[in-house]
Scaffold this active site. Structure first.
Site: not given
Length: 214
Positions: A20, A74, A97, A112, A114, A155, A184
């Site tokens: 986290g 689902r 992940l 996202n 990367h 990705d 990041e």
């Protein structure tokens, strides 16, 4: 595209699978006014340290495990049902992940990050330290991070922004990972701000950023 800017706060759903740390970065930037959003929902794909961090921050955090569902579809349905219920404007994958099938109503509403410069060192199996080890083994002189809209390929999807960091001759996966994570911590919130202020336009698979003030 998600609505914004708007009278009500821009709302993020945050998807996690590990410690986290990206969520913590969001919370720190929210607290000091750099990221004008709220987080009504965190979803974890397994029990992890990030769950404890989310709940300690007073956030709603649900654990939805892929193994409890018969298929990716689902599992994805369950994830996005909660996201819709929470009224999220944008879904942020923050070290998530598990494979996710993105429905049509969330196209270009899932982002996202990367830990490399896409299209290099990405795709199935390329995550975390696997990426940094591959970068070092190849002898790259730069690496970095990429924020992109997620689609239903690993990705893949239009690139919103990228940030570069140097790779040093004595780097290990740990030292390079730490340097990339610093990038990041600035890149991901910047991308969210651009989206929240409707400065992003995707044309023919490429992201165009309109001028403005974040």
């Amino acid at each position: 595209m998600p609505p914004g800017p708007q009278e009500s706060p821009f709302r993020l759903a945050v998807l996690i699978s590990g410690g986290g740390t990206t969520l913590v970065n969001f919370l720190e930037q929210i607290a000091d006014g750099r990221l004008p959003v709220e987080i009504p929902l965190v979803i974890a794909s397994r029990d992890c340290k990030g769950v404890d961090r989310a709940r300690a921050a007073g956030l709603r955090c649900e654990v939805i495990r892929p193994r409890d569902y018969e298929s990716v579809d689902r599992f994805s349905d369950a994830v996005f049902a909660l996201i819709r219920e929470a009224g999220a404007d944008l879904v942020t994958m923050a070290g998530f992940l598990s494979r996710l099938q993105i429905p049509a109503d969330f196209e270009q509403r899932v982002v996202n990050i990367h830990p490399a410069l896409i299209p290099s060192f990405c795709g199935q199996g390329m995550y975390g330290h696997h990426v940094h080890e591959a970068v070092i083994a190849r002898g790259c002189k730069v690496s970095g991070c990429t924020v992109h809209f997620a689609d239903n390929e690993y990705d893949h999807g239009p690139i919103i922004l990228q940030r570069c960091v140097p790779v040093y001759s004595d780097d290990t996966a740990d030292t390079l990972a730490a340097r990339v994570f610093e990038a990041e911590c600035e890149a991901y919130p910047e991308a969210i701000r651009l989206i929240a202020h409707r400065r992003i336009d995707v044309r023919e698979g490429r992201v165009h950023v309109a001028p403005g003030v974040d």
